[in-house]
Each structure stands twice: as structure tokens, then as C-alpha cells.
Design an enzyme around this catalytic site. Structure first.
Site, mmCIF file in Angstrom:
data_model
loop_
_atom_site.group_PDB
_atom_site.id
_atom_site.type_symbol
_atom_site.label_atom_id
_atom_site.label_comp_id
_atom_site.label_asym_id
_atom_site.label_seq_id
_atom_site.Cartn_x
_atom_site.Cartn_y
_atom_site.Cartn_z
ATOM 1 N N GLU A 1 -7.105 2.470 -6.258
ATOM 2 C CA GLU A 1 -7.864 3.015 -5.160
ATOM 3 C C GLU A 1 -8.783 4.176 -5.778
ATOM 4 O O GLU A 1 -9.949 4.331 -5.400
ATOM 5 C CB GLU A 1 -7.197 3.621 -4.001
ATOM 6 C CG GLU A 1 -6.310 2.377 -3.095
ATOM 7 C CD GLU A 1 -4.885 1.911 -4.006
ATOM 8 O OE1 GLU A 1 -4.278 2.781 -3.901
ATOM 9 O OE2 GLU A 1 -4.998 0.972 -4.236
ATOM 10 N N ARG B 1 7.359 3.500 -6.546
ATOM 11 C CA ARG B 1 7.688 3.130 -5.016
ATOM 12 C C ARG B 1 8.376 1.828 -4.677
ATOM 13 O O ARG B 1 9.037 1.583 -3.727
ATOM 14 C CB ARG B 1 6.756 3.733 -4.293
ATOM 15 C CG ARG B 1 6.773 5.319 -4.291
ATOM 16 C CD ARG B 1 5.731 5.933 -3.598
ATOM 17 N NE ARG B 1 4.325 5.473 -3.461
ATOM 18 C CZ ARG B 1 3.485 6.000 -4.023
ATOM 19 N NH1 ARG B 1 3.627 6.977 -4.995
ATOM 20 N NH2 ARG B 1 2.404 5.184 -4.124
#
Length: 170
Positions: free
Chosen positions: A95, A58
Site C-alpha cells: 500500500e 501478523r
């Protein structure tokens, strides 16, 4: 402008407890996508930028059009094994997992001013790793620009020397 109206929030993706911020709903609206890139361009316009680096994938959809808008080059940061030339690599924690990022050894020239661009600043692991790669190549990170920042995850703490620009905070 409230770009949040164009972000779809998906609960419990990719795992329970994660609230995924989906930018595809912004990207599919050509006018809003253009406005978001143009607003980031205005935010970073005072920086001296030679090249923009964007992490896969992205970061490409933010960094490449921003580089085009600013008239500078774009250097992709990819996952291990995806670049065909000579690379350097750095591992990092996500994460929700681990990964390795790589850059071509000739992607950044010594002394170049680099802006990192990505869709999201969360814990800062991906961006801190990107900074590490750029600095190993002799570049100077002059800022980092994001569509979204998840403020509660305190990713800025991993970027103490870097000016951070974001369009939206959650």
C-alpha cells in the site's frame, strides 16, 4: 460478536492519510483472541485444508493458532533473506512501498490445499503474492481468512478465484 470494539484505529500511521487498524488490542485480550480464532475456524471448517500459510508477521499470529485449532500444519511466508533453507521469492507492491516475500521450497507439497491467513486484506498485494508463491510450489489455494477487510481498497479483486473470509469490514 463485534470484534471492532477490540481494534484500535490509529490515524495517519505509518504515513498521513492511512488509518491503521491495530490488532494488538485484540491480541492482548486472551478470551477475545481465542474467540476470533475460533470464529475463523468455524468460517473455514467446510474447506479441505492441508496446511495454512501466513505472511510475516501478523499472518503468523492469525495463521499459526488457526492451524493449531484445525489440526493442520503452518507454512510461514517471510520477507526476503529471513528463511534459512532453499527458497523461492516474488516481489510485489505494498500500500505504501515495495517488498519481496519468500517461502521454503519444501513448505508446500504438490497438490496440497492451502488456506492463507492474515490479519488484514487491504489492496490484496501481499495475498496475491502469497497465492503466487503457493501455486509455484504446486499448492492449491482453497481460501483466504482475515481478521479485517478494508472493503474500499477492493483487495478481493486481486483474488477472483479465491473464497475470502473476514471477521470485520471497514
Amino acid at each position: 460478536m463485534d470484534f471492532k470494539e477490540y481494534i484500535r484505529v490509529i490515524p495517519d500511521f505509518p504515513q498521513p492519510g492511512i488509518s491503521f487498524k491495530d490488532i494488538t488490542t485484540l491480541l492482548k485480550d486472551g478470551e477475545m483472541y481465542r474467540k476470533a480464532i475460533n470464529e475463523l475456524k468455524v468460517m473455514v471448517s467446510d474447506l479441505k485444508i492441508d496446511v495454512i500459510a501466513g505472511p510475516e508477521a501478523r499472518g503468523f499470529v492469525v495463521g499459526a493458532p488457526l492451524a493449531y485449532a484445525l489440526g493442520v500444519g503452518f507454512a510461514p511466508i517471510r520477507k526476503s533473506g529471513k528463511l534459512p533453507g532453499e527458497t523461492i521469492e516474488v516481489g510485489y507492491d505494498l500500500e505504501y512501498g515495495k517488498d519481496t516475500l519468500a517461502m521454503h521450497t519444501d513448505a508446500i507439497e504438490k497438490g496440497q490445499n492451502v488456506l492463507i491467513a492474515d490479519d488484514l486484506l487491504a489492496t490484496g498485494g501481499t495475498i496475491a503474492t502469497s497465492v503466487n508463491l503457493i501455486e509455484q510450489l504446486g499448492g492449491k489455494v482453497v481460501g483466504a481468512a482475515f481478521l479485517i477487510e478494508l472493503s474500499d481498497l477492493n483487495g478481493r479483486a486481486k483474488l477472483p478465484e479465491i473464497e475470502v473470509f473476514t471477521l470485520m469490514n471497514y
